[in-house]
Design a protein around this motif. Structure first.
Motif, PDB file in Angstrom:
ATOM      1  N   HIS A   1      57.990 -37.034 -22.668  1.00 40.36           N
ATOM      2  CA  HIS A   1      57.831 -38.435 -22.271  1.00 40.36           C
ATOM      3  C   HIS A   1      57.364 -39.305 -23.436  1.00 40.36           C
ATOM      4  CE1 HIS A   1      58.769 -38.554 -17.976  1.00 40.36           C
ATOM      5  NE2 HIS A   1      58.417 -37.278 -17.996  1.00 40.36           N
ATOM      6  N   LEU A   2      56.469 -38.784 -24.258  1.00 35.15           N
ATOM      7  CA  LEU A   2      56.026 -39.539 -25.421  1.00 35.15           C
ATOM      8  C   LEU A   2      57.200 -39.801 -26.360  1.00 35.15           C
ATOM      9  CD1 LEU A   2      53.812 -40.855 -27.124  1.00 35.15           C
ATOM     10  CD2 LEU A   2      53.323 -38.592 -28.078  1.00 35.15           C
ATOM     11  N   PHE A   3      58.017 -38.791 -26.601  1.00 36.61           N
ATOM     12  CA  PHE A   3      59.184 -38.960 -27.463  1.00 36.61           C
ATOM     13  C   PHE A   3      60.100 -40.058 -26.916  1.00 36.61           C
ATOM     14  CE2 PHE A   3      63.561 -38.049 -28.678  1.00 36.61           C
ATOM     15  CZ  PHE A   3      63.450 -37.930 -30.056  1.00 36.61           C
ATOM     16  N   MET A   4      60.341 -40.024 -25.608  1.00 34.06           N
ATOM     17  CA  MET A   4      61.206 -41.042 -25.007  1.00 34.06           C
ATOM     18  C   MET A   4      60.583 -42.431 -25.132  1.00 34.06           C
ATOM     19  SD  MET A   4      62.860 -39.124 -21.690  1.00 34.06           S
ATOM     20  CE  MET A   4      61.369 -38.334 -21.084  1.00 34.06           C
ATOM     21  N   ASP A   5      59.271 -42.515 -24.945  1.00 36.98           N
ATOM     22  CA  ASP A   5      58.583 -43.805 -25.078  1.00 36.98           C
ATOM     23  C   ASP A   5      58.698 -44.371 -26.487  1.00 36.98           C
ATOM     24  OD1 ASP A   5      57.779 -43.650 -22.425  1.00 36.98           O
ATOM     25  OD2 ASP A   5      55.730 -43.006 -22.903  1.00 36.98           O
ATOM     26  N   LEU A   6      58.762 -43.490 -27.475  1.00 29.71           N
ATOM     27  CA  LEU A   6      58.821 -43.926 -28.866  1.00 29.71           C
ATOM     28  C   LEU A   6      60.248 -44.203 -29.350  1.00 29.71           C
ATOM     29  CD1 LEU A   6      56.151 -41.569 -30.477  1.00 29.71           C
ATOM     30  CD2 LEU A   6      55.904 -43.965 -29.807  1.00 29.71           C
ATOM     31  N   HIS A   7      61.223 -43.990 -28.479  1.00 27.31           N
ATOM     32  CA  HIS A   7      62.624 -44.220 -28.849  1.00 27.31           C
ATOM     33  C   HIS A   7      63.236 -45.212 -27.863  1.00 27.31           C
ATOM     34  CE1 HIS A   7      61.686 -40.675 -31.188  1.00 27.31           C
ATOM     35  NE2 HIS A   7      62.657 -41.086 -31.985  1.00 27.31           N
ATOM     36  N   PRO A   8      63.122 -46.501 -28.186  1.00 29.88           N
ATOM     37  CA  PRO A   8      63.603 -47.549 -27.283  1.00 29.88           C
ATOM     38  C   PRO A   8      65.129 -47.577 -27.171  1.00 29.88           C
ATOM     39  CG  PRO A   8      62.862 -48.505 -29.347  1.00 29.88           C
ATOM     40  CD  PRO A   8      62.547 -47.041 -29.406  1.00 29.88           C
TER      41      PRO A   8
END
Length: 184
Positions: free
Chosen positions: A13-20
């Motif tokens: 989820h953090l990775f997805m949050d950091l990749h708009p």
């Protein structure tokens, strides 16, 4: 196609949050998760639609052999291996972003605000611990080659001394001590 390992749901989820969204830059989207089998590998796939522009969003990660149970009081992003999703500099950037909004003292905070602050600072400590995992055994610092993202490299270029193993250990310890000051 080679998929990178997401050691925990929190890391994914953090990775997805950091990749708009690549079309409009929106960071958030409602995600639907599924476990799929591709060429004999178990993968987690997150899909959704960008709420801003309507573009489809999809992320697929390799699942770990064992899924650790999250501890609500002690955030963790993975096992002892360095992340395959975020580099050491990105982890420090995450810790910086979290601690930027936390007051230095718990005075005047409600019990809910204190619990939230304690959890956030512990999450920042966990992010620093992730950066430290990039230091090879016997080495004094994170090697520059372990910074593969533009964001991670920018953190390194701004202050390379932050990647020294002793400094990483100290910052993690200070964050954990700070988190304890927010206890009820």
């Amino acid at each position: 196609m080679t998929h990178r390992l997401a050691r925990t749901v929190a890391e994914a989820h953090l990775f997805m949050d950091l990749h708009p969204c690549e079309v409009c830059g929106e960071e958030q989207f409602d995600r639907t998760a599924a476990v799929i089998l591709v060429e004999g590998e178990l993968l987690s796939r997150y899909t959704g639609v960008c709420p801003q522009c309507g573009s489809p969003r999809e992320f697929t990660f390799l699942l770990p052999d064992e899924t650790p149970m999250p501890d609500p009081d002690e955030p963790s992003f993975g096992d002892d291996r360095p992340s395959e999703l975020l580099d050491a500099g990105e982890w420090l950037w995450v810790a910086d972003e979290i601690t930027r909004t936390i007051p230095a003292e718990p005075d005047g905070m409600t019990p809910d605000e204190r619990r939230h602050a304690r959890r956030e600072v512990r999450t920042a400590a966990a992010a620093v611990a992730e950066a430290r995992k990039f230091v090879p055994p016997g080495a004094d610092a994170v090697p520059v080659g372990q910074l593969w993202s533009l964001a991670g490299r920018a953190v390194y270029d701004a202050e390379p001394g932050r990647f020294d193993v002793q400094r990483l250990e100290l910052v993690e310890r200070v964050y954990r001590e700070l988190a304890d000051t927010f206890s009820d």
